[in-house]
Structure formats: C-alpha cells, structure tokens
Design a protein around this motif. Structure first.
Motif, PDB file in Angstrom:
ATOM      1  N   PHE A 444       4.356  -2.000  -2.435  1.00 31.21           N
ATOM      2  CA  PHE A 444       4.343  -0.312  -1.762  1.00 31.21           C
ATOM      3  C   PHE A 444       2.737   0.034  -1.631  1.00 31.21           C
ATOM      4  O   PHE A 444       2.255   0.134  -2.559  1.00 31.21           O
ATOM      5  N   GLY A 445       2.436   0.276  -0.277  1.00 27.91           N
ATOM      6  CA  GLY A 445       0.942   0.697  -0.309  1.00 27.91           C
ATOM      7  C   GLY A 445       0.155  -0.159   0.094  1.00 27.91           C
ATOM      8  O   GLY A 445      -1.208   0.185   0.228  1.00 27.91           O
ATOM      9  N   LEU A 446       0.339  -1.431  -0.004  1.00 25.62           N
ATOM     10  CA  LEU A 446      -0.657  -2.467   0.210  1.00 25.62           C
ATOM     11  C   LEU A 446      -0.046  -3.306   1.455  1.00 25.62           C
ATOM     12  O   LEU A 446       1.092  -3.417   1.596  1.00 25.62           O
ATOM     13  N   ALA A 447      -0.960  -3.721   2.341  1.00 24.32           N
ATOM     14  CA  ALA A 447      -1.051  -4.688   3.588  1.00 24.32           C
ATOM     15  C   ALA A 447      -1.765  -5.914   3.262  1.00 24.32           C
ATOM     16  O   ALA A 447      -2.862  -5.892   2.597  1.00 24.32           O
ATOM     17  N   PRO A 448      -1.248  -7.003   3.883  1.00 21.65           N
ATOM     18  CA  PRO A 448      -2.091  -8.283   3.855  1.00 21.65           C
ATOM     19  C   PRO A 448      -3.416  -7.846   4.332  1.00 21.65           C
ATOM     20  O   PRO A 448      -3.736  -7.196   5.152  1.00 21.65           O
TER      21      PRO A 448
END
Length: 466
Positions: A444-448
């Motif tokens: 949660f809160g992270l994108a690639p």
C-alpha cells in the motif's frame, strides 16, 4: 531429466569401441581409466591409436565387428564418423547392448558426461547435449577446486567403511566422516602423507566411540521468499545437515531439494483459510524428533520472525528443554519491494513502515486506519487478498486518497512472480479480475518504479510496465 545419471561397475566387463581418429583415441583413453576389458575394432588404425591400444592393453581387431562380436558387451561406443555408425548401432541393439554414437546425441542410448577424476571420488557433469561448453567450464572450475589429495582421502575412507560401522548409523556416523574428510584427514595427509591415513582413522574412530551422542536440537530457519539463491549460507548449511525437515507449505520443492535425500521431510504448514496442521501438532513433532536425537530444521517461508508463530514454537521448545536457534531469512515484504524496484521507506515520504497480516481479521480490523490513510503512508500487507475489499473500504472511510497506489506482488522472487499495479479505489475490482493463486503481498502506497504514471489508471502485469 531425460538422461538418468548412474555409475556402472565395469570391473572385468567388455567395453567395445569402434572407430579411428581423434574421437576414438579420446574415448579409448577415457574408458581405459576404468577396470573394463577394452576391445577396439578399427579397420585401418592410425599409428597413435595403435600405440595407445598397445599401451592400454586393449584387444585390437583390425576390422569392423560382425554378428556375435558385440554379444555380452556392457557398452559399445562407435566413432566411425560416417554411415558405419548406424550399422554398428543396429548391430549392438540386436545384441541387447547399449550404444553411444560419439558426438551424436539423438542416435545414442546413453551419454558420457564430463568427468572430474579423483578416484575413487568422481564428479560427472552433463547437460544432455544442450551446452557442452558449459559442462566443460564447470569441469574446469571443479578441477581447480578439488585438490588431488582427495583421491587418497577417499581411498583410505573406502577401505575403512566396515570398521566405521561400529558407530550407529545416522548422525554419529556422519559426524565421524565429516571430521575425517574436513579436518583430521587433510591434516594428516598434509603433515605426514597418505601412508598414515589408516592409523588416523583408527584413532579418530576411537575418539568418536568414546563421545556421548550429541543431543537433538531444533533450528528455526527462514527459507526466504522462494528463490533458493536468496537463502542465507547458514540456512543452506543447516538444511544440508538436517536429519528431519519440518516445513511450511509455501517452501518450494527447489529449496527442499537442497536437503539430504535421506532426511525425513514432514509437511506441516499452516494455510490461511484452508486445511492446516495445528500449532500443537507442529510443536509436538519438533520436540519428539529432537528428543530422539535428531537435528531438526523447522523450515519456514520468508523470515521466522515475521508472522511465523515463532514465539509459540520457541516457548514450546523451552518448556520441553530442547535447544534451539533462529536463522533469519528474507521476508516477503522485502522481496516484493525489490520486485517493483522501490524502497519500503524513503526520506520525506514515510518515516515508518507498517507490516500487517490480514489472516487475523479481528486484529486486522483494529488497526489505526486514520494514521495509515495519511498521505505518504506505506504498509506491506501479508495474506491481504481476501481482505482487499475490507481494506479498501476502511482506508477510504478514514480519508485515504482514492488514487493512492497499491501493488500486489504474487510469488515474490520466484520464476512465476506476477506484479499487479492498481490504485486504492480500484484495488478490489482489479484483484478480482485477475485473482492471484499464489502467496501475495499488498504494498500500500507503493507503485512499480517504472510504472508510476500508469498505476493510477489500470492494473498491469510487470512485464507490460517495463
């Protein structure tokens, strides 16, 4: 595995070689290292082949074989290099003999691997014809790593095997041989030579017979997220020495294969929302095997200190008086973050990190949702797939931005790893459209790293984000 590796006893058995030239000469010299009775069929042998046959004691027939010549041979090699190979192969098979057509995998019944010879210690390397250059490179590396003295050590050890049976089979006998091959034996060989190895073995056996058996113990070992190369060196060493391996369902077979084949394997994993071994059963199995004197590895996926019931198991071992130690492993959250090329913490973004499990729904419902919903918050959520709609609702209810990136990483670090990039308000729908079947960590809160611009719009597999 197309070709099953075996070691064939060729003592006083016939091995027939047909051919001439360099390939036949190389095979003749190789087979001459064995104790087979060599026969060479060569209609017009070249001088170097004639000389080698004489020096190596091979019976020479200056013609091609005919019916009956190959009967009762253990193996036949043919290196004629022309259509004559096919005729020899047919003749051998008509006599029920396995044949190798040199440098022709498809026409052969067996293959001869690259060999590192420290007789009686031998190492065979084969690639089933796929990569002979690779096999040769491995052989060269092993030749450099394995000292010539290993042959002397193994010869002495081979002659002492019957005497070593005075020790009980199992760990005590393995400890004796490990002591000999990795400590006492090399020291004697280096200091006084091969002639005193037998004396050293007798002294070593007397010391081991006088020792009290080592008590059993349990090592609680992290197997990491699934890639065997991500295991620690200590974990690999303990797994190799284990008498009993009690493992989770998430530990892949490639890691279990690193243990000794003679080890006892017990699958006693706990499965979220599915059939499980009870914690009491797992504790009882560890204690029973350790009390019986076994070296037990309790092999856990990921890290034993993260959602792995470590305290319950160590408390049970303490209560039973069983010695134990913990070996950490790479946890799934770290492997998942590595898979998407981003960090779990970053200056000016998040000063803390939450690691949650949705398996315990009561505990999961009691999170500080308002703090988690703040901009920049990051959480790694284990076993969160089934709770994704609940998670989405709670966070939106407490003010989380609907566009907050969420990344689901399935089977982190494994060959079948899959990454699904989405956003909070689409998370449950996107995960339901392409439901993962393996273990999943929700970030949660992270994108690639290479997909921040698309994560807010659609759920995409990682291969489409490069």
């Amino acid at each position: 595995m197309q070709h099953f590796p075996v070691y064939l006893d060729l003592t006083s058995r016939r091995v027939v070689l047909c051919g001439n030239g360099d390939m036949a000469l190389a095979k003749l010299r190789l087979i001459a290292r064995t104790s087979a009775r060599l026969e060479l069929f060569a209609p017009a042998p070249e001088p170097d082949l004639l000389q080698a046959a004489a020096e190596l004691g091979a019976a020479l027939h200056q013609r091609l074989p005919v019916a009956g010549d190959l009967a009762k041979a253990a193996l036949v090699y043919t290196a004629l290099g022309d259509e004559g190979d096919a005729a020899i192969a047919r003749l051998a098979r008509s006599e029920g003999v396995l044949v190798n057509v040199v440098d022709n995998l498809e026409a052969s019944d067996f293959i001869t691997p690259s060999i590192v010879d420290r007789a009686p210690l031998t190492v065979a390397i084969a690639t089933e014809g796929a990569a002979p250059v690779l096999a040769r490179a491995i052989k060269t590396d092993l030749e450099a790593r394995l000292p010539q003295g290993l042959g002397a050590l193994t010869r002495a050890g081979k002659g002492f095997r019957h005497a070593a049976e005075a020790l009980p089979q199992g760990r005590r006998r393995r400890d004796f041989w490990a002591d000999y091959y990795f400590d006492a034996g090399p020291k004697v060989l280096a200091e006084v030579g091969e002639e005193l190895l037998d004396h050293a073995l007798h002294d070593l056996l007397a010391r081991h017979l006088a020792r009290a058996p080592r008590p059993g113990r349990v090592d609680l070992v992290g197997a990491g997220p699934g890639d065997p190369e991500l295991m620690t060196l200590r974990a690999r060493r303990l797994l190799d020495a284990a008498d009993v391996v009690i493992h989770d369902r998430l530990v892949p077979q490639q890691i279990l294969d690193l243990a000794r084949r003679e080890a006892v394997f017990i699958a006693m994993g706990k499965e979220g929302f599915g059939p499980s071994a009870s914690q009491a059963e797992i504790n009882a199995a560890m204690i029973a095997h350790a009390r019986a004197g076994a070296q037990v590895v309790r092999l856990k996926a990921g890290d034993p200190t993260v959602f792995a019931r470590l305290d319950e198991e160590t408390e049970a071992l303490d209560a039973a008086g069983v010695d134990w130690a913990v070996v950490p492993g790479i946890t799934a959250a770290s492997a998942a973050a590595a898979a998407i090329g981003t960090s779990l913490t970053r200056r000016a973004r998040n000063s803390d990190l939450r690691i949650l499990t949705a398996h315990d729904l009561e505990g999961f419902a009691e999170q500080d949702w308002r703090a988690l919903a703040r901009p920049g918050a990051v959480a790694a959520i284990y076993m969160g797939l089934r709770a994704s709609r609940f998670l989405q609702g709670r966070l939106l209810m407490h003010g989380a931005d609907a566009a907050t990136p969420v990344t689901a990483v399935e089977n982190a670090s494994r060959p079948n790893q899959r990454v699904l990039a989405t956003r909070l308000d689409r998370m449950a729908t996107d995960l339901g459209a392409e439901p993962p079947t393996g273990p999943v960590v929700l970030l949660f809160g992270l994108a690639p790293k290479r997909a921040a611009e698309v994560a807010a719009n659609a759920a995409l597999p990682l291969e489409e984000l490069a």
